[in-house]
Design a protein around this motif. Structure first.
Motif: not given
Lengths: 216, 475
Positions: A89, A156-157, A159, A185, B41, B64, B382-385, B413-419, B452
């Motif tokens: 992919a 995100r995640m 939430r 970002e 990701e 993908t 709350t998960p933290c990015a 930390i990828p945001m697509e999955y759990d933290p 950030a």
């Protein structure tokens, strides 16, 4: 004040955008017989119902899927070593040299003129339902944003949290993100135009309309 | 433990993160070839790096999404894999996926229970029915969708009565749309008087939204302990052993486990108002009986709730390897030697025989597993990015850490999955020593990050884990 001539000259100096066509998923590639230098069409018709030029097929789990050109342009590179091979992919298959359309040039230059509200973090963004509804029904430029107005949902995640606007009051002139897409970002989310500058912005658009020759 | 005939297999690891890494190591231990997948990701995840280290570039394929079955099968064929390990989450408990694995034109082995076992036990209502037919106690409530108002009234009344016998004064029951999910169409009811109108409302809601007016009526669970029994069986489903119990009562507000302790209680060490040893024995016996009856044929976990009076009720069966399998392994010995439950899962799924019995299994000491998560425990978990900037711990012979987070370079930390960031498993000769070592590990742990560019907004659950360590296994 914006120097439109200068900006336009800058765009004219390199009026192309390179589009890398990647494998949308894994599978075995068969190219459609295009050569370097061939011209391709993007989707056309009133509702973009006519698909673009066929570039290749990708077969996965007995399902043969066509890959079409996303925009008009000229084939610059074909990675023909993938012919008949399994690809992962995201593997680049082709590069298309795309001559910028008038609409794209307008968007490009508007980014200099509008106030850009940027993504505070990498996430997926959605408009809150009320704003979404209004944008869909009445179109862009129908929604006014002001400081502190919660107008986006950050996802995100798994939430979701609301996000408030900060910046000059104005109307949403351009939207730069797609549904379900990750925004990095600092990338612009929306372009805002203060109401008193609406005429200036419209002038910009009009000038580009008349000065930018679209390549046929 | 024989590993004859396993060598010809190549395992597609259809998962990510730490579980993918543990499966790779288990494959290595069994002398099996493997191939792993990643997404755009996840390219910086430790599982990709480890796969390259152990298997070279050809051991990693970019797809993908981990949730696209076509991608997984496509990679399986391209890499000539012969078996699929689903890990946990994603496709692990999807019986249709498991069925497709073994029934496609180029069939593969599914490393998990047979698809019909997943189907039968994956359905909570069906599980309850099987349990009740064997006299195994289940969470009181309806074991199928209820349509009749009179029946609903009866169930609700029995639930409030049950709560009264448990000494719960402000009893609450849950009314759910049977066809719903994801928190949709669920209401809590605080008393029998209010029940009927809520039942009608949910029934209408269910009809409108899901086209089926079936409603489930259940016990709202609180003040209970959450225990589980690790069962292991061989293909064919005739022979089963257990690897003890675990206590998973320390959870986030979203009911995600944060600390697991094995064994599930500490009778004789922690005072209980009931006979804890008898409870552990009872849930183990019931779990094995159900495994036998359903011809369960791989690893599985029987999840139980224990009331403050020491009454166990079966909640559900998880037909997969669990995150916390390692905390059971760390206290288990087979014929005096260590055991890797994940490797056993693979070996047995590929046709290896369970060449030991319960008498050959002994338990030693206490294991604690901590799940290190980037989350704000003070704000509803709350998960933290963000980016992990420093991550490290001191090695000990009583400590195992499983993580996909690299310790030598920053990791976003990828945001697509759990933290989830890491699992740490601590062993102690007894509960006191395990707790002491747990606190020592958490004290020595370095886990810093920023969001950030500022470190103030970065949160982890380390403080929460420390707080909870003191009272582990206490009811």
């Amino acid at each position: 004040m914006l120097n439109i001539k200068e900006l336009l000259d800058k765009v004219k100096a390199s009026p192309y955008r390179e589009i890398v066509v990647r494998a949308p998923h894994t599978g075995v590639v068969e190219f459609a017989g295009l050569k370097q230098g061939d011209t391709v069409r993007g989707p056309g018709g009133d509702y973009k119902e006519k698909p673009g030029t066929l570039l290749a097929h990708l077969t996965r789990e007995k399902n043969r899927k066509p890959i079409m050109a996303p925009e008009k342009g000229e084939v610059e590179v074909i990675h023909s070593r993938h012919e008949g091979q399994f690809v992962e992919a995201g593997e680049p298959l082709m590069t298309i040299k795309h001559y910028l359309t008038r609409k794209e040039v307008i968007e490009l230059i508007l980014q200099e003129a509008l106030y850009l509200f940027r993504a505070p973090e990498r996430a997926k963004y959605y408009f809150v339902p009320e704003v979404d509804q209004k944008l869909k029904v009445s179109g862009k430029r129908s929604v006014k944003v002001h400081e502190g107005m919660e107008f986006l949902i950050v996802s995100r995640m798994k939430r979701e949290t609301p996000l408030a606007y900060s910046g000059p009051e104005g109307i949403i002139y351009s939207v730069y993100f797609g549904r379900g897409e990750n925004v990095d970002e600092g990338e612009p989310l929306i372009g805002v135009c203060p109401e008193d500058q609406l005429t200036v912005i419209q002038d910009v658009v009009a000038r580009i309309q008349s000065e930018w020759e679209e390549q046929e | 433990m024989d590993s004859a005939n396993l060598g010809r297999h190549k395992v597609l690891i259809a998962n990510r993160g730490e579980i993918a890494m543990r499966v790779m190591h288990a494959c290595r231990r069994l002398g099996l070839d493997f191939v792993c997948v990643t997404t755009r990701e996840d390219l910086h995840s430790g599982h990709v790096r480890l796969a390259r280290e152990l298997g070279g570039d050809q051991a990693v394929y970019t797809i993908t999404s981990y949730l696209d079955a076509n991608e997984l099968f496509s990679v399986a064929d391209a890499s000539r894999a012969t078996a699929v390990h689903p890990g946990y989450g994603f496709f692990a408990e999807d019986f249709r996926f498991a069925r497709r694995v073994v029934r496609r034109d180029r069939p593969l082995e599914f490393i998990g229970p047979s698809w019909w076992v997943i189907r039968d036990l994956g359905d909570k209502i069906n599980t309850k029915r099987i349990a009740r037919s064997l006299g195994v106690p289940t969470v009181p409530g309806s074991d199928r969708p209820v349509y009749s108002e009179m029946e609903a009234d009866e169930i609700a009344a029995s639930l409030f009565e049950f709560q009264a016998t448990q000494g719960i004064s402000d009893g609450v029951i849950m009314v759910k749309a049977s066809a719903g999910g994801g928190g949709m169409g669920i209401e809590e009811v605080g008393g029998f008087e209010a029940f009927r109108s809520v039942f009608r409302r949910i029934r209408n809601y269910a009809k409108r939204n899901f086209g089926d007016e079936g409603v489930l009526i259940e016990q709202r669970i609180f003040d209970f302990n959450h225990l589980e029994v690790q069962v292991v069986g061989e293909r064919g489903g005739k022979k089963h052993v257990h690897f003890g119990t675990r206590n998973c009562s320390v959870q986030s507000t979203g009911k995600q486990k944060r600390i697991e302790v094995a064994p599930g209680f500490a009778p004789g060490v922690v005072p209980y108002t009931f006979d804890a040893a008898r409870v552990l024995d009872e849930i183990t016996r019931h779990s094995l009986a159900m495994a036998q009856e359903t011809r369960y044929d791989n690893v599985g976990t029987w999840e139980w709730i224990i009331t403050p009076r020491g009454e166990p009720f079966l909640m559900e069966v998880n037909t997969r390897i669990q995150v916390e399998n390692g905390v059971s392994a760390v206290i288990s010995r087979v014929n005096g030697g260590p055991v890797d439950i994940l490797a056993e899962q693979i070996r047995l799924a590929l046709g290896g025989s369970l060449d030991y019995g319960q008498p050959d299994i002994a338990f030693d000491g206490v294991g604690i597993e901590y799940r290190l998560v980037a989350e704000n425990t003070d704000n509803r978990f709350t998960p933290c990015a963000g980016t992990i900037t420093r991550f490290g711990w001191r090695e000990h012979d009583w400590l195992d850490v499983y993580t996909q987070v690299p310790t030598d370079v920053p990791y976003e930390i990828p945001m697509e999955y759990d933290p989830n960031l890491a699992l740490a498993i601590v062993w102690g000769a007894d509960l006191a020593q395990a707790k002491e070592r747990g606190l020592q590990f958490l004290g020595e742990l370095v886990l810093e990050g920023d969001v950030a560019g500022t470190s103030g907004a970065f949160h982890t659950n380390v403080g929460f884990l420390k707080d909870k360590t003191g009272r582990l296994l206490e009811f």
